[in-house]
Design an enzyme around this catalytic site. Structure first.
Site, PDB file in Angstrom:
ATOM      1  CB  ILE A  96      -0.968   0.000   1.211  1.00 13.43           C
ATOM      2  CG1 ILE A  96      -1.873  -1.236   1.157  1.00 13.43           C
ATOM      3  CG2 ILE A  96      -1.800   1.277   1.238  1.00 13.43           C
ATOM      4  CD1 ILE A  96      -2.722  -1.469   2.387  1.00 13.43           C
TER       5      ILE A  96
ATOM      6  CG  ASP B 186       9.689  -0.255   4.909  1.00 17.56           C
ATOM      7  OD1 ASP B 186      10.243  -1.006   5.724  1.00 17.56           O
ATOM      8  OD2 ASP B 186       8.727  -0.603   4.204  1.00 17.56           O
TER       9      ASP B 186
ATOM     10  CB  ALA C 137      -1.685   1.131   8.923  1.00 14.07           C
ATOM     11  NE  ARG C 138      -5.309  -4.482  10.708  1.00 12.24           N
ATOM     12  CZ  ARG C 138      -5.971  -4.393   9.571  1.00 12.24           C
ATOM     13  NH1 ARG C 138      -6.466  -3.240   9.187  1.00 12.24           N
ATOM     14  NH2 ARG C 138      -6.153  -5.451   8.804  1.00 12.24           N
TER      15      ARG C 138
ATOM     16  CG  ASP D  98     -10.457   2.776   7.559  1.00 14.34           C
ATOM     17  OD1 ASP D  98     -11.604   3.259   7.566  1.00 14.34           O
ATOM     18  OD2 ASP D  98     -10.097   1.870   6.778  1.00 14.34           O
TER      19      ASP D  98
ATOM     20  CD  GLU E  14      -8.402   4.131  19.657  1.00 14.47           C
ATOM     21  OE1 GLU E  14      -8.246   4.343  20.878  1.00 14.47           O
ATOM     22  OE2 GLU E  14      -7.479   3.857  18.880  1.00 14.47           O
TER      23      GLU E  14
ATOM     24  CG  HIS F  91     -11.497  -1.392   9.461  1.00 12.20           C
ATOM     25  ND1 HIS F  91     -11.267  -2.529  10.183  1.00 12.20           N
ATOM     26  CD2 HIS F  91     -10.520  -1.352   8.512  1.00 12.20           C
ATOM     27  CE1 HIS F  91     -10.212  -3.157   9.709  1.00 12.20           C
ATOM     28  NE2 HIS F  91      -9.735  -2.457   8.683  1.00 12.20           N
ATOM     29  CB  ILE F  92     -14.819   1.852   4.677  1.00  6.16           C
ATOM     30  CG1 ILE F  92     -14.386   3.320   4.861  1.00  6.16           C
ATOM     31  CG2 ILE F  92     -16.086   1.556   5.459  1.00  6.16           C
ATOM     32  CD1 ILE F  92     -15.369   4.332   4.295  1.00  6.16           C
TER      33      ILE F  92
END
Ligand SMILES: NC(=O)c1ccc[n+]([C@@H]2O[C@H](COP(=O)([O-])OP(=O)(O)OC[C@H]3O[C@@H](n4cnc5c(N)ncnc54)[C@H](O)[C@@H]3O)[C@@H](O)[C@H]2O)c1
Length: 394
Positions: free
Chosen positions: A155, A174, A237-238, A262, A265, A279-280
């Site tokens: 991604i 990275d 990402a998460r 995404d 909270e 979260h789409i």
């Protein structure tokens, strides 16, 4: 392969028809109710607590994460577990673009404002009012701004390429970049030595790392201190990668300008400086199709040829076929197993044409091409070798 000589695929969840259509009807039986399956094809169905059928050799998840599969348990039975990394990358990339635009222009606030004007019935009056009020919804262009991309995998590399096409300057960080990913990366992406310098030099930062121990709360109170004032943080990402409380504190202090994610909270809701989507990122018809097609192709190649692509527990193995029969087996990754299997073959006067042996963690996997289909006694003898887990003849 099961008795009626067709491979049997048991599906859980609704799998895209494009994926199911990959299985030819003369070689495969595909159904949600099936006994003695050779493989499972699933999306989010939880396999924890389910007995593993003796006939099962593969599980393929049409998606990236595999936390609905007790992978170690399946590994111990010699069952290969596949996922479909990158199949939803384009879907996420496009939503990141939406996020960048939503963060730059007064789009959501402007649209919300327009919806408050229902009491105005005259179009001319409405137009006049909007001309006066639109200054509240002005923004910035992405062109010429700097985007920092953290994680340059499937991604991240697409996001970097997209940002360059928009005329943005792109910085990348990275530390674990694979050679393959490095080849994919546009040369204009400026590699940063550390996260701090990326945060310090970016107007926008987009996160594309996996949620692993090393990335847990990668963005936290300390790292946010390096953020350029007014930076916009984008997280598709998460949730675990970002300490949301620290983000709120940074937004409150005026250091971070916006958080676009995404992963809503409770502490993020009701804030004008947060845009949170449910979260789409991968929720497109195309992503679902890509995942299903990739999962189906990987399972077929494993069932028909024993090749392994995109497994989370088996090593990647790909060997062109030589000879008329192929023996594959997995084993505990201890020394001497392959040697013992080869001597079993020698005892049975079987001529080996080609072979491949790879290991990953505690598991090793082998492909051996032989001249003729081995007799059942040989398969039993290989199975009897200590530390051999699963044997197949294809
Ligand atoms: N929002 C959604 O619906 C959605 C959908 C798909 C994927 N995702 C998430 O997007 C993320 C990226 O997915 P991908 O398919 O590009 O994964 P990928 O494995 O292709 O790429 C991840 C990259 O992160 C790098 N990395 C690992 N640790 C790092 C660190 N500490 N700092 C910087 N880079 C690091 C790796 O070297 C790799 O290049 C994952 O967290 C995935 O779960 C979200």
């Amino acid at each position: 392969m099961s008795n009626n000589s067709k491979f049997k695929i048991k599906t859980y969840n609704t799998i895209s028809v494009k994926g199911l259509d990959r299985f030819s009807r003369d070689r495969y039986e595909v159904a949600s109710e099936i006994v003695h399956p050779d493989a499972y094809l699933l999306r989010s169905h939880k396999l924890h607590g389910e007995a593993i059928p003796k006939t099962l050799v593969a599980v393929a998840r049409a998606g990236a994460g595999v936390n609905n599969i007790p992978v170690e348990e399946y590994s111990s039975k010699g069952v290969v577990v596949f996922n479909t990394p990158g199949a939803n990358a384009n879907a996420v990339k496009e939503l990141v673009l939406a996020g960048l635009l939503l963060g730059s222009r007064g789009i959501t606030a402007g649209m919300d404002y327009v919806q408050t004007l229902t009491s105005i019935t005259d179009a001319g009056e409405m137009s006049k009012l909007l001309e006066k009020e639109k200054k509240h919804f002005a923004g910035n262009e992405l062109y010429g701004r700097t985007l920092g991309v953290v994680g340059l995998g499937a991604i991240g590399s697409m996001v970097a390429e997209m940002a360059l096409a928009l005329g943005m300057k792109v910085l990348g960080y990275d530390p674990a970049l694979s050679v393959e990913a490095a080849w994919r990366l546009p040369s204009q992406v400026q590699r940063m030595e550390n996260l701090q310098s990326l945060l310090h030099n970016s107007d926008y930062v987009s996160l594309h790392v996996p949620a692993i121990e090393a990335t847990h709360h990668l963005i936290n109170a300390e790292s946010l201190q390096s953020a350029k004032k007014g930076m916009i943080l984008v997280n598709f990402a998460r949730d675990a990668i970002v300490d949301a409380e620290a983000v709120v504190a940074s937004l409150d202090s005026g250091n971070l300008a916006q958080y676009i994610c995404d992963f809503p909270e409770p502490c993020l809701l009701g804030r004008p400086d947060v845009i949170a989507m449910p979260h789409i990122g991968a929720s497109t018809a195309e992503a679902e199709e890509n995942c299903a097609v990739m999962a189906a192709d990987q399972v077929m190649d494993y069932l028909e040829n024993g090749n392994v692509t995109n497994s989370v527990n088996f090593p990647a193995v790909m060997m062109a076929r030589a000879g008329s029969a192929r023996i594959t087996f997995s084993n505990d990754n201890v020394s001497g197993v392959l040697g013992q299997v080869l001597s079993v073959l020698a005892d049975h006067k079987v001529n080996v044409l080609d072979m491949m042996n790879k290991s990953r963690g505690n598991l090793a996997y082998n492909i051996i091409d032989v001249e003729e289909a081995p007799e059942p006694g040989l398969v039993k003898a290989i199975e009897a070798v200590e530390h051999v887990i699963g044997v197949r003849v294809i």
